[in-house]
Design a protein around this motif. Structure first.
Motif, PDB file in Angstrom:
ATOM      1  N   PRO A  32      -3.347 -23.482  79.248  1.00 53.73           N
ATOM      2  CA  PRO A  32      -2.812 -24.056  80.492  1.00 53.73           C
ATOM      3  C   PRO A  32      -1.285 -23.958  80.583  1.00 53.73           C
ATOM      4  CG  PRO A  32      -4.400 -25.552  79.508  1.00 53.73           C
ATOM      5  CD  PRO A  32      -4.186 -24.434  78.529  1.00 53.73           C
ATOM      6  N   GLU A  33      -0.606 -24.115  79.459  1.00 53.22           N
ATOM      7  CA  GLU A  33       0.862 -24.027  79.453  1.00 53.22           C
ATOM      8  C   GLU A  33       1.328 -22.638  79.857  1.00 53.22           C
ATOM      9  OE1 GLU A  33      -0.906 -25.003  76.712  1.00 53.22           O
ATOM     10  OE2 GLU A  33      -0.591 -27.160  76.836  1.00 53.22           O
ATOM     11  N   THR A  34       0.602 -21.610  79.416  1.00 55.97           N
ATOM     12  CA  THR A  34       0.956 -20.231  79.751  1.00 55.97           C
ATOM     13  C   THR A  34       0.787 -19.998  81.247  1.00 55.97           C
ATOM     14  OG1 THR A  34       0.208 -19.526  77.566  1.00 55.97           O
ATOM     15  CG2 THR A  34       0.484 -17.815  79.226  1.00 55.97           C
ATOM     16  N   VAL A  35      -0.313 -20.475  81.801  1.00 52.64           N
ATOM     17  CA  VAL A  35      -0.542 -20.338  83.244  1.00 52.64           C
ATOM     18  C   VAL A  35       0.547 -21.079  84.005  1.00 52.64           C
ATOM     19  CG1 VAL A  35      -2.126 -20.773  85.155  1.00 52.64           C
ATOM     20  CG2 VAL A  35      -3.039 -20.100  82.925  1.00 52.64           C
ATOM     21  N   ALA A  36       0.867 -22.290  83.586  1.00 53.61           N
ATOM     22  CA  ALA A  36       1.898 -23.086  84.255  1.00 53.61           C
ATOM     23  C   ALA A  36       3.257 -22.386  84.184  1.00 53.61           C
ATOM     24  CB  ALA A  36       1.972 -24.475  83.631  1.00 53.61           C
ATOM     25  N   ASN A  37       3.579 -21.808  83.046  1.00 58.13           N
ATOM     26  CA  ASN A  37       4.850 -21.090  82.912  1.00 58.13           C
ATOM     27  C   ASN A  37       4.914 -19.903  83.861  1.00 58.13           C
ATOM     28  OD1 ASN A  37       5.976 -22.776  81.005  1.00 58.13           O
ATOM     29  ND2 ASN A  37       5.170 -21.604  79.279  1.00 58.13           N
ATOM     30  N   ARG A  38       3.793 -19.246  84.096  1.00 50.61           N
ATOM     31  CA  ARG A  38       3.772 -18.131  85.033  1.00 50.61           C
ATOM     32  C   ARG A  38       4.027 -18.622  86.456  1.00 50.61           C
ATOM     33  NH1 ARG A  38      -1.158 -14.475  82.444  1.00 50.61           N
ATOM     34  NH2 ARG A  38      -0.087 -14.191  80.448  1.00 50.61           N
ATOM     35  N   PHE A  39       3.576 -19.812  86.790  1.00 51.17           N
ATOM     36  CA  PHE A  39       3.870 -20.404  88.093  1.00 51.17           C
ATOM     37  C   PHE A  39       5.360 -20.686  88.200  1.00 51.17           C
ATOM     38  CE2 PHE A  39      -0.605 -21.078  88.406  1.00 51.17           C
ATOM     39  CZ  PHE A  39      -0.860 -21.201  89.760  1.00 51.17           C
ATOM     40  N   ILE A  40       5.942 -21.236  87.156  1.00 53.87           N
ATOM     41  CA  ILE A  40       7.368 -21.578  87.166  1.00 53.87           C
ATOM     42  C   ILE A  40       8.211 -20.328  87.316  1.00 53.87           C
ATOM     43  CG2 ILE A  40       9.250 -22.501  85.761  1.00 53.87           C
ATOM     44  CD1 ILE A  40       7.097 -24.460  84.588  1.00 53.87           C
ATOM     45  N   VAL A  41       7.891 -19.288  86.564  1.00 59.15           N
ATOM     46  CA  VAL A  41       8.637 -18.028  86.640  1.00 59.15           C
ATOM     47  C   VAL A  41       8.524 -17.452  88.047  1.00 59.15           C
ATOM     48  CG1 VAL A  41       8.683 -15.639  85.824  1.00 59.15           C
ATOM     49  CG2 VAL A  41       8.489 -17.506  84.185  1.00 59.15           C
ATOM     50  N   SER A  42       7.344 -17.540  88.635  1.00 58.76           N
ATOM     51  CA  SER A  42       7.130 -17.029  89.988  1.00 58.76           C
ATOM     52  C   SER A  42       7.995 -17.787  90.995  1.00 58.76           C
ATOM     53  CB  SER A  42       5.653 -17.151  90.370  1.00 58.76           C
ATOM     54  OG  SER A  42       5.463 -16.781  91.702  1.00 58.76           O
ATOM     55  N   LYS A  43       8.068 -19.107  90.871  1.00 56.70           N
ATOM     56  CA  LYS A  43       8.877 -19.914  91.787  1.00 56.70           C
ATOM     57  C   LYS A  43      10.362 -19.647  91.607  1.00 56.70           C
ATOM     58  CE  LYS A  43       5.592 -23.522  92.697  1.00 56.70           C
ATOM     59  NZ  LYS A  43       5.304 -24.932  92.784  1.00 56.70           N
ATOM     60  N   GLU A  44      10.792 -19.409  90.360  1.00 56.33           N
ATOM     61  CA  GLU A  44      12.208 -19.117  90.113  1.00 56.33           C
ATOM     62  C   GLU A  44      12.595 -17.778  90.718  1.00 56.33           C
ATOM     63  OE1 GLU A  44      12.675 -19.435  85.910  1.00 56.33           O
ATOM     64  OE2 GLU A  44      12.762 -21.625  85.943  1.00 56.33           O
ATOM     65  N   SER A  45      11.682 -16.812  90.683  1.00 55.16           N
ATOM     66  CA  SER A  45      11.984 -15.506  91.254  1.00 55.16           C
ATOM     67  C   SER A  45      12.101 -15.598  92.780  1.00 55.16           C
ATOM     68  CB  SER A  45      10.934 -14.470  90.850  1.00 55.16           C
ATOM     69  OG  SER A  45       9.680 -14.778  91.410  1.00 55.16           O
TER      70      SER A  45
END
Length: 86
Positions: free
Chosen positions: A70-83
């Motif tokens: 779940p942490e990996t999926v959440a980090n991908r969401f965060i990276v997407s929002k930062e981009s």
């Protein structure tokens, strides 16, 4: 309207704006959610036979099983929002 897609493992992708929760499958309530979704025909198994490590719940009541943490999926969401901010 920009649709952001998030990789949930093994080439499977979900629309980020449709995700309500990303949780671990260990607790009894989450196991019940999975079982109920299976009975309703709203379970999507994206694990490719591997162990389920994350359960993704969408706003349409679909439940998606993923083999990544779940942490990996959440980090991908965060990276997407930062981009998006750049």
């Amino acid at each position: 309207m920009d649709i952001k897609l998030i990789n949930i493992g093994f080439g499977n992708i979900v629309a980020a704006n449709r995700v309500v929760a990303i949780v671990s499958p260990e607790s009894a309530p989450i196991k019940r959610i999975i079982s109920d979704a299976r009975e309703r025909g709203q379970l999507i198994d994206a694990t490719y036979g591997r162990r389920t490590r994350a359960v993704i719940v969408t706003d349409s009541s679909h439940v998606i099983l993923s083999a990544i943490q779940p942490e990996t999926v959440a980090n991908r969401f965060i990276v997407s929002k930062e981009s998006l901010a750049e």
